[in-house]
Motif scaffolding. Sequence first.
Motif, PDB file in Angstrom:
ATOM      1  N   THR A 125       6.279  38.968 -50.867  1.00  0.00           N
ATOM      2  CA  THR A 125       7.711  38.688 -50.998  1.00  0.00           C
ATOM      3  C   THR A 125       8.410  39.780 -51.799  1.00  0.00           C
ATOM      4  OG1 THR A 125       7.351  36.313 -50.818  1.00  0.00           O
ATOM      5  CG2 THR A 125       9.399  37.012 -51.867  1.00  0.00           C
ATOM      6  N   LEU A 126       7.790  40.236 -52.899  1.00  0.00           N
ATOM      7  CA  LEU A 126       8.387  41.320 -53.693  1.00  0.00           C
ATOM      8  C   LEU A 126       8.552  42.603 -52.880  1.00  0.00           C
ATOM      9  CD1 LEU A 126       6.652  41.093 -57.192  1.00  0.00           C
ATOM     10  CD2 LEU A 126       9.027  40.585 -56.626  1.00  0.00           C
ATOM     11  N   VAL A 127       7.518  42.946 -52.114  1.00  0.00           N
ATOM     12  CA  VAL A 127       7.584  44.165 -51.300  1.00  0.00           C
ATOM     13  C   VAL A 127       8.743  44.073 -50.309  1.00  0.00           C
ATOM     14  CG1 VAL A 127       6.366  45.434 -49.479  1.00  0.00           C
ATOM     15  CG2 VAL A 127       5.182  44.831 -51.594  1.00  0.00           C
ATOM     16  N   HIS A 128       8.922  42.908 -49.687  1.00  0.00           N
ATOM     17  CA  HIS A 128      10.000  42.752 -48.705  1.00  0.00           C
ATOM     18  C   HIS A 128      11.377  42.684 -49.362  1.00  0.00           C
ATOM     19  CE1 HIS A 128       8.022  42.520 -44.826  1.00  0.00           C
ATOM     20  NE2 HIS A 128       7.005  41.947 -45.467  1.00  0.00           N
ATOM     21  N   THR A 129      11.515  41.908 -50.423  1.00  0.00           N
ATOM     22  CA  THR A 129      12.843  41.758 -51.023  1.00  0.00           C
ATOM     23  C   THR A 129      13.297  43.031 -51.732  1.00  0.00           C
ATOM     24  OG1 THR A 129      11.933  40.752 -53.024  1.00  0.00           O
ATOM     25  CG2 THR A 129      12.696  39.254 -51.290  1.00  0.00           C
ATOM     26  N   ARG A 130      12.356  43.787 -52.272  1.00  0.00           N
ATOM     27  CA  ARG A 130      12.711  45.052 -52.946  1.00  0.00           C
ATOM     28  C   ARG A 130      12.645  46.251 -52.002  1.00  0.00           C
ATOM     29  NH1 ARG A 130       9.771  44.189 -58.837  1.00  0.00           N
ATOM     30  NH2 ARG A 130      10.959  42.325 -59.351  1.00  0.00           N
ATOM     31  N   ARG A 131      12.180  46.015 -50.755  1.00  0.00           N
ATOM     32  CA  ARG A 131      12.110  47.068 -49.720  1.00  0.00           C
ATOM     33  C   ARG A 131      11.269  48.248 -50.205  1.00  0.00           C
ATOM     34  NH1 ARG A 131      13.229  45.789 -44.956  1.00  0.00           N
ATOM     35  NH2 ARG A 131      13.996  47.842 -44.444  1.00  0.00           N
ATOM     36  N   LEU A 132      10.006  47.942 -50.624  1.00  0.00           N
ATOM     37  CA  LEU A 132       9.128  48.956 -51.198  1.00  0.00           C
ATOM     38  C   LEU A 132       8.300  49.655 -50.123  1.00  0.00           C
ATOM     39  CD1 LEU A 132       7.811  47.022 -54.324  1.00  0.00           C
ATOM     40  CD2 LEU A 132       9.811  48.518 -54.129  1.00  0.00           C
ATOM     41  N   HIS A 133       8.049  50.934 -50.346  1.00  0.00           N
ATOM     42  CA  HIS A 133       7.272  51.763 -49.426  1.00  0.00           C
ATOM     43  C   HIS A 133       5.850  51.920 -49.944  1.00  0.00           C
ATOM     44  CE1 HIS A 133       6.145  54.989 -46.751  1.00  0.00           C
ATOM     45  NE2 HIS A 133       5.945  55.816 -47.760  1.00  0.00           N
ATOM     46  N   GLY A 134       4.882  51.659 -49.082  1.00  0.00           N
ATOM     47  CA  GLY A 134       3.481  51.869 -49.416  1.00  0.00           C
ATOM     48  C   GLY A 134       2.855  52.786 -48.389  1.00  0.00           C
TER      49      GLY A 134
END
Length: 94
Positions: free
Chosen positions: A37-46
Amino acid sequence: MRVCADTWCDGHHLVHAADGGPTDLDNAALLCGHHNTLVHTRRLHGRVDPTTGHVVWDLTRGSYDHAHTTARPDPEHGLIGNDTGNPAHPPDRT
């Protein structure tokens, strides 16, 4: 490396299928529901580090959007992809 104690993980596509990412394990990170959820809501790149095989995250909010441009229809030129010309292999931004 941090590991969550959750017994359930979600497979997160590092390059979303809508952006041309493959739906295979080489394009996936296992995340607990909270971190997914954090990755999606903050739009993080991995991205996967080719040396270690570990996923390296850019924790800057919106970093996914800076690394990828969603292909969009253009009536005169067809699809327009990201700035690398290959949506499955975004540029490394340091």
